[in-house]
Design an enzyme around this catalytic site. Structure first.
Site, PDB file in Angstrom:
ATOM      1  N   TRP A   1       0.824  -1.217   0.000  1.00  0.00           N
ATOM      2  CA  TRP A   1       0.000   0.000   0.000  1.00  0.00           C
ATOM      3  C   TRP A   1       0.853   1.259   0.000  1.00  0.00           C
ATOM      4  CZ3 TRP A   1      -4.849   0.247  -1.359  1.00  0.00           C
ATOM      5  CH2 TRP A   1      -5.632  -0.895  -1.256  1.00  0.00           C
TER       6      TRP A   1
ATOM      7  N   HIS B   1      -0.191   8.105  -1.842  1.00  0.00           N
ATOM      8  CA  HIS B   1       0.583   7.861  -0.620  1.00  0.00           C
ATOM      9  C   HIS B   1       1.287   9.124  -0.162  1.00  0.00           C
ATOM     10  CE1 HIS B   1       3.067   5.835   2.286  1.00  0.00           C
ATOM     11  NE2 HIS B   1       4.161   6.296   1.692  1.00  0.00           N
TER      12      HIS B   1
ATOM     13  N   HIS C   1     -12.266   4.679  -1.688  1.00  0.00           N
ATOM     14  CA  HIS C   1     -12.479   3.435  -2.433  1.00  0.00           C
ATOM     15  C   HIS C   1     -13.979   3.167  -2.586  1.00  0.00           C
ATOM     16  CE1 HIS C   1      -8.219   2.371  -2.087  1.00  0.00           C
ATOM     17  NE2 HIS C   1      -8.475   1.485  -3.025  1.00  0.00           N
TER      18      HIS C   1
END
Lengths: 492, 492
Positions: free
Chosen positions: B371, B379, B412
């Site tokens: 991730w 990120h 998401h």
């Protein structure tokens, strides 16, 4: 190309050192700015310029995807066909028993194989004590070996009641026996020749020693000492013709090698854990192969009949590829069980120390290397008993190589066509196909690197075999059950 | 264990050196025997004792088997479904046009996005010249951003005529805009704070310099020089509030990053070959993904409906695994096209030098690393604009981490549920599932090595996504077409 290879250049970077100084100061100033900059000039990892080359994760990816695909095929197969594995049927297949009768012609033939073995030993003994002439002895050996190899062909062809597995066992056994006895006869011939020439030499030496008397006593004594040492250790080794007995011959026939020699290297003890593991592998592996056959290969092969007859290329290719994977897995299992588990098991029981049964054929970069490394017992036999003797007889290396190749092709055909009673040449053609394939793989290796050569080798293994299997199955069904069955299938 | 590890020992080898001497002599004598011995004590390569470890050929094997399996599935699919690829349908899908009418609500919403952008810029300008209070400005920004993110939700839910692709484009665009404007507002806030504190400082310094007169003129002069140098280069950089203009804002909104800064690193020139390759990749890649969707995924997903409803585990698993592979391939294509081709294309056109869009996530040994590396723009945004600010505000690192995680889960869900109009929590659950998964992968990494951790990461990627897709599809069909359809299917 150069335009891209040079990577990202930055504004003013082409100007001289003064510009670079400014750049450095600017970068430093940028760092101290209140907007907390985080960007800096960089290439993406997958760009050529990045020089990044660590893709080891994709190896795991490939193996995982392979397992997932395999698992799905497993599930699909179970949903489609249910459980086809039937251990009761294995019993019938393995014992060669079928509905037609209680005869066991395979077992009779297997037991009969003792006859040519004894005949061979007796001939050798007769030759050793020179009861029969060398020419006569060789004639007897040749006839014996020819009868050995053609007997199963004739019997299986004319006699009914052979199961496929029974007939396969017989042809395999007789092939192995043929190679082993050939080696036995040839090695004993070498020994006889050596005995004869050393007799001749010692006769000559005796006559010489009368003529020239010893000049240097000391050196002569030294020589004699080391000769004594040699003959001392020679006494530890079995010498011709002491080897000509049943015990020695049967040890060789059971040993995991095709090449006879008088003093095999021996292990000191039997490693029990090792032995138990090999026994377990053989037992479990056979079950696994039978499962793969019953559950995956037989349905695939059956379904391939119509497409192959109708020359439906798309469907036939799909069937071929569907068969390719379980077939390949079965082959891998078979290789491991036969060459690692079974031969090591035999070797362990027999204290046989040379376990070099296969090379690292999985890394082979061309077809030739593969053939040289995957089956070392046969390869070493072919070199020692066919290739080198032919070269020594004055034949060219190419002639010797081709001879080895044709004998190998013959045995492939023999072990497939005879049990199937289908004298088609697919196995032979498969062997012949190795010649252009070898050139292709060498070309690929030269042009695209070792990896490409290795991929060609694997591809020929994965695709070549199921192609031959389908050809044989198709012809087998057509010749034995006729066109009518095909038509019946066509209507379904 | 030790019994096996010690390898093959040979007879008499345990006795002292005298025995070894004999052994050596014996070996020498054996070599000179007439039977041409070729056997010597050796282990099989696949035995533990052999120490052989070169299995690189099996990497090629895995990739080849994967390709062959893929090719077969391709053939099977064409035989079963024919060619499903239909470029005409793509046009309808991509333009969001469908049978219901000629309205283009997606395009209207995309165009409307200019409004919050302009509003944001105007608010910033007002804050810079201090027309409005900071509190007032922040209120306006918060309201603007909240409206921005909730507007598509409401419009898509209540207005008909959105295609799935159109609605997805809208939610993706609005999500990206939200993150970019958040960054824009926050960076400008930092700059304003810095300006204010430096004003305060310079005020204080002025008042100080009146009090303490310069003692060391030289050092002072030096200091002033370097300060001059700094301010010279600072003049090359854009300073707040000169950045507050439409051109700068739109450059940032187009640039392949979510983190605003006043002076992005720039490339010197556009590499034409590089650009052309990226354009080709984007165009070809989109076709490829659409083909995979139409030809493989849609039939698989449709066929999965009944097994998933009936809770038929075997069949549902088979469907899931069948879907997993094309889905995963489509995801890999999507990753490459979006993160390498598209963002590099944008970067090249805009002279944007930082192409660090992804790390080597394919080597990630646990879920956390994955991730952290697969989507670097998000990120880096999360670290710079959420994690560190929260930590600086005095929250614990864990709190900050969990906040980042939940915001990520929200987006998401937002980008999936809103276009589907199916407010199920599968995507959210998928995100939540990352927490135990992360622990599992770390456990595997610790217990079974990095390779095992990497395999867990890949497995979660390959299996996790299609599971969510099937859940959504199932619920989508049930909520939009009702139980009746399911029953219809059941009768077929």
């Amino acid at each position: 190309m150069s335009g891209e290879q040079e990577g990202i250049r930055y504004r003013r970077a082409q100007s001289v050192t003064r510009a670079e100084e400014i750049q450095a100061v600017k970068q430093k100033v940028r760092k101290s700015q209140p907007d907390k900059p985080i960007h800096k000039p960089r290439d993406s990892l997958l760009s050529w310029n990045s020089g990044f080359e660590n893709f080891t994760g994709f190896v795991n990816w490939a193996f995982l995807l392979l397992s997932i695909g395999g698992l799905r095929l497993l599930l699909e197969n179970f949903i489609k066909y249910g459980i086809r594995v039937d251990p009761v049927q294995w019993f019938y297949i393995l014992t060669g028993q079928d509905e037609q009768g209680t005869e066991h012609p395979s077992i009779v033939l297997i037991l009969y194989s003792v006859v040519p073995i004894i005949f061979c030993l007796l001939t050798e003994k007769a030759l050793a004590v020179e009861i029969i002439s060398r020419r006569m002895g060789m004639m007897m050996h040749v006839v014996n070996l020819l009868v050995l190899i053609f007997l199963p062909m004739v019997v299986i062809h004319y006699k009914d009641g052979f199961s496929l597995v029974g007939a396969s066992t017989v042809t395999t056994l007789y092939s192995v026996l043929f190679l082993k006895l050939w080696s036995y006869v040839q090695v004993n011939l070498w020994c006889r020749n050596a005995r004869q020439s050393s007799n001749n030499k010692s006769l000559r030496r005796q006559s010489l020693s009368y003529n020239n008397l010893p000049k240097d006593e000391d050196s002569n004594k030294n020589h004699k000492d080391s000769k004594d040492d040699l003959s001392n250790t020679e006494r530890l080794l079995v010498q011709y013709p002491d080897n000509l007995n049943l015990r020695d011959l049967f040890y060789f026939l059971c040993a995991p090698t095709l090449c006879y020699e008088l003093n095999f290297p021996r292990t000191e003890r039997i490693r029990k854990r090792f032995l138990l593991k090999r026994i377990f592998e053989v037992l479990a592996g056979i079950q696994l192969i039978l499962c793969i056959f019953q559950q995956y290969m037989i349905p695939s092969v059956k379904n391939s009949l119509i497409p192959f007859s109708n020359m439906d290329v798309a469907l036939a290719s799909e069937r071929l590829l569907k068969l390719a994977i379980p077939n390949h897995l079965a082959w891998l299992c078979m290789f491991y069980i036969l060459f690692n588990s079974w031969l090591n098991l035999l070797g362990e029981i027999l204290h046989f120390a040379d376990r070099n049964f296969y090379g690292d054929w999985w890394n082979a970069n061309n077809i030739d290397t593969f053939w040289r490394t995957w089956n070392l017992p046969v390869h070493r036999w072919a070199l020692r008993h066919l290739y080198f003797p032919l070269v020594e007889l004055g034949y060219g290396k190419q002639v010797a190589g081709i001879t080895v190749f044709f004998i190998s092709a013959f045995f492939h055909e023999y072990m497939v066509s005879v049990p199937l009673k289908t004298y088609k040449i697919w196995a032979f053609m498969g062997m012949m196909g190795q010649i252009p394939l070898s050139n292709i793989s060498k070309f690929m290796e030269r042009s695209y690197g070792a990896r490409m050569g290795n991929i060609v080798v694997w591809a020929s293994l994965i695709i070549g075999q199921p192609l031959c299997i389908m050809m044989y199955y198709h012809d087998y069904v057509i010749t034995h059950y006729g066109q009518s069955l095909l038509e019946d299938y066509g209507h379904v």
